[in-house]
Design a protein around this motif. Sequence first.
Motif, short mmCIF file in Angstrom:
data_model
loop_
_atom_site.label_atom_id
_atom_site.label_comp_id
_atom_site.label_asym_id
_atom_site.label_seq_id
_atom_site.Cartn_x
_atom_site.Cartn_y
_atom_site.Cartn_z
N ILE A 222 -30.10 -16.55 -0.40
CA ILE A 222 -29.38 -15.34 -0.80
C ILE A 222 -29.04 -15.37 -2.29
O ILE A 222 -29.26 -14.41 -3.02
CB ILE A 222 -28.11 -15.16 0.06
N MET A 223 -28.51 -16.50 -2.75
CA MET A 223 -28.13 -16.61 -4.15
C MET A 223 -29.36 -16.49 -5.07
O MET A 223 -29.31 -15.83 -6.11
CB MET A 223 -27.41 -17.93 -4.41
N ALA A 224 -30.45 -17.14 -4.68
CA ALA A 224 -31.66 -17.08 -5.50
C ALA A 224 -32.22 -15.66 -5.58
O ALA A 224 -32.63 -15.20 -6.65
CB ALA A 224 -32.71 -18.04 -4.92
N THR A 225 -32.21 -14.97 -4.45
CA THR A 225 -32.69 -13.58 -4.42
C THR A 225 -31.82 -12.70 -5.30
O THR A 225 -32.33 -11.87 -6.07
CB THR A 225 -32.67 -13.05 -2.97
N PHE A 226 -30.51 -12.86 -5.19
CA PHE A 226 -29.57 -12.07 -5.98
C PHE A 226 -29.74 -12.34 -7.47
O PHE A 226 -29.80 -11.41 -8.29
CB PHE A 226 -28.14 -12.41 -5.54
N ILE A 227 -29.83 -13.60 -7.84
CA ILE A 227 -29.96 -13.97 -9.25
C ILE A 227 -31.24 -13.40 -9.86
O ILE A 227 -31.22 -12.82 -10.95
CB ILE A 227 -29.93 -15.51 -9.40
N GLN A 228 -32.35 -13.55 -9.17
CA GLN A 228 -33.62 -13.08 -9.72
C GLN A 228 -33.62 -11.57 -9.92
O GLN A 228 -34.03 -11.07 -10.98
CB GLN A 228 -34.77 -13.48 -8.80
N ALA A 229 -33.15 -10.84 -8.91
CA ALA A 229 -33.15 -9.37 -9.01
C ALA A 229 -32.18 -8.89 -10.08
O ALA A 229 -32.48 -7.94 -10.82
CB ALA A 229 -32.80 -8.75 -7.65
N LEU A 230 -31.01 -9.53 -10.18
CA LEU A 230 -30.04 -9.11 -11.19
C LEU A 230 -30.53 -9.44 -12.59
O LEU A 230 -30.34 -8.65 -13.53
CB LEU A 230 -28.69 -9.77 -10.92
N GLU A 231 -31.20 -10.57 -12.77
CA GLU A 231 -31.77 -10.91 -14.07
C GLU A 231 -32.82 -9.87 -14.48
O GLU A 231 -32.86 -9.43 -15.63
CB GLU A 231 -32.40 -12.30 -14.02
N ASN A 232 -33.65 -9.45 -13.52
CA ASN A 232 -34.68 -8.45 -13.81
C ASN A 232 -34.05 -7.11 -14.20
O ASN A 232 -34.51 -6.45 -15.14
CB ASN A 232 -35.60 -8.26 -12.60
N ARG A 233 -33.00 -6.73 -13.49
CA ARG A 233 -32.35 -5.45 -13.79
C ARG A 233 -31.69 -5.50 -15.17
O ARG A 233 -31.77 -4.54 -15.95
CB ARG A 233 -31.33 -5.10 -12.71
N ILE A 234 -31.03 -6.59 -15.49
CA ILE A 234 -30.37 -6.73 -16.79
C ILE A 234 -31.40 -6.62 -17.92
O ILE A 234 -31.18 -5.95 -18.93
CB ILE A 234 -29.60 -8.06 -16.86
N ALA A 235 -32.55 -7.27 -17.74
CA ALA A 235 -33.60 -7.21 -18.76
C ALA A 235 -34.09 -5.78 -18.96
O ALA A 235 -34.30 -5.33 -20.09
CB ALA A 235 -34.76 -8.13 -18.37
N LYS A 236 -34.25 -5.04 -17.86
CA LYS A 236 -34.72 -3.65 -17.96
C LYS A 236 -33.68 -2.77 -18.64
O LYS A 236 -34.03 -1.91 -19.46
CB LYS A 236 -35.02 -3.11 -16.56
N VAL A 237 -32.41 -2.96 -18.30
CA VAL A 237 -31.36 -2.14 -18.91
C VAL A 237 -31.24 -2.44 -20.40
O VAL A 237 -31.08 -1.52 -21.22
CB VAL A 237 -30.01 -2.39 -18.19
N GLU A 238 -31.34 -3.70 -20.77
CA GLU A 238 -31.27 -4.06 -22.19
C GLU A 238 -32.43 -3.44 -22.96
O GLU A 238 -32.26 -2.98 -24.09
CB GLU A 238 -31.27 -5.58 -22.34
N GLU A 239 -33.59 -3.41 -22.35
CA GLU A 239 -34.75 -2.80 -23.00
C GLU A 239 -34.58 -1.29 -23.10
O GLU A 239 -34.91 -0.68 -24.12
CB GLU A 239 -36.01 -3.13 -22.19
N LYS A 240 -34.03 -0.70 -22.05
CA LYS A 240 -33.84 0.75 -22.04
C LYS A 240 -32.85 1.20 -23.10
O LYS A 240 -32.97 2.29 -23.67
CB LYS A 240 -33.36 1.20 -20.65
N HIS A 241 -31.86 0.37 -23.36
CA HIS A 241 -30.85 0.72 -24.36
C HIS A 241 -31.44 0.84 -25.76
O HIS A 241 -30.85 1.46 -26.64
CB HIS A 241 -29.72 -0.31 -24.36
N LYS A 242 -32.62 0.26 -25.94
CA LYS A 242 -33.28 0.37 -27.23
C LYS A 242 -33.99 1.72 -27.38
O LYS A 242 -34.39 2.11 -28.47
CB LYS A 242 -34.29 -0.76 -27.41
N GLU A 243 -34.19 2.39 -26.28
CA GLU A 243 -34.88 3.67 -26.28
C GLU A 243 -33.86 4.81 -26.28
O GLU A 243 -32.67 4.62 -26.12
CB GLU A 243 -35.78 3.78 -25.04
#
Length: 495
Positions: A222-243
């Motif tokens: 559960i923790m591994a699944t949560f961490i991976q998905a949240l890391e992916n979402r954070i990366a996408k949001v950070e990239e989106k903020h540049k647009e």
Amino acid sequence: MLDKVDLSKSIEKDEYEDLIDEFTIRLGELQRKAWKLGIPVIVVFEGWHASGMAEIINRFLMPLNPMGFELHTTGKPCAQELRKPLIWRFWTKIPARGEIAIFDRSWYRRALLEHFIHDIPEKEITNCLKGITYFEKQLADDGYLIFKFFLHISKEVQQKRFEYINGKGIPLFISEEEEQDYIKEYDRLMPLTEKMLERTDTSHAPWNITEANDLNFATVRIMATFIQALENRIAKVEEKHKESENERDHTYINKSLKPSILETVDLSRKLSGHEYKKMKEEYQERLWSLQYRLFMQKRPLVLVFEGWDASGKGGGIKRLVQVMNPRLYRVIPIGVPSDVELSHHYMWRFYNEIPEAGHMAIFDRSWYGRVLVERVENLCTDREWKRAYREINEFEEILSNYGTIVLKFWIHIDPEEQLQRFKKREKIPHKRWKITEDDWKNREKWDLYEEAANEMLQKTSTTYAPWTIVEGNNKKYARVKVLRTVVEKLEQELE
């Protein structure tokens, strides 16, 4: 689905402890990043009785800052929750942006107990699951990250855990009284659970079937699944903020090719003073008795009033409730959203206001602000207001499926009539508060608002929540039409 899961998976204690130490640090860091970026997160835990849910949830919570999450334990609905659609009690608990909501059992347990187990007709089950998928899709579209974990154990492991619990003299206090008859019905619940999982497994809110015969393995998974998905979402949001956050659609379409529903409205309709008085009293008298029939039949009523500034929405509402029992209705004026409301999905504040069974909610402006003022004034993105048509229709469909009567009024006037009313308000001291600078500014965008209103009327007038266009140049005619429409609809529905 569940019979294919390998429940023999386990993890050595040393490896588990090493991973937990690593995950604890990463989870804390990710929670802080998600908070700064305003990413709202929902985590749902479902599973079999004795699957170790309480212990696993506690392990999951330990690395998190308690100021940034809230745990909701879902039990038997209270009296108020029973008088509203199932999904209402969960809409009101969604987290603000940047926060985490953890559900110890959720809308799925309630759907299973309130629909599947009690042999409810298939149509009601379908409507229930449809409402759940609408709920999750709307949140996902608004940026919510949704995790759904189902803790799966074998029947044999469940039995051993029951024996251990009984041997220790620990009561099954975590089980609601209503569930006692089903707590050991593993075989009976299996097909119902699989059916529910299959019909609600989506790309935006997928189920994570978690092997829980070994609690340590389940925790790590559960923790591994949560961490991976949240890391992916954070990366996408950070990239989106540049647009660009609010790219506008500048595609030009000739006005003659767009919906023009309001152009056909006959604004010359009127009533004399004598006709108005007679008809108003007649419909108000009928409405007086209908509100009690509505209450006795436990049917909620939602009335929506939209229209131009100074079109007479307030006057129509006042004549509507003039003879009603105030215990059975609420008038809800909708203005600029607060900071708390802005930190949630835009529909959150409206779910908080839907009426209980047998009561009325009258909205003076409503959720349609998303496709009217927010669209025209660029207060939301194109993507947000364009998807709002679907979200609004889904919201009203959920209300209708629960038995709610939904009526929507667009009070229509022409620009000349509005100008006369504005000037009149400015001259009368006790009415000056009704006119603001924004009202004058909005007049300059009449064509844009008319275009938005036409598209709104076309895309959101449904069989279960129709729009009624009210000719409003003559206030007497408009008020009677509102009264007549409500009375006739209630008489039809309450037969």
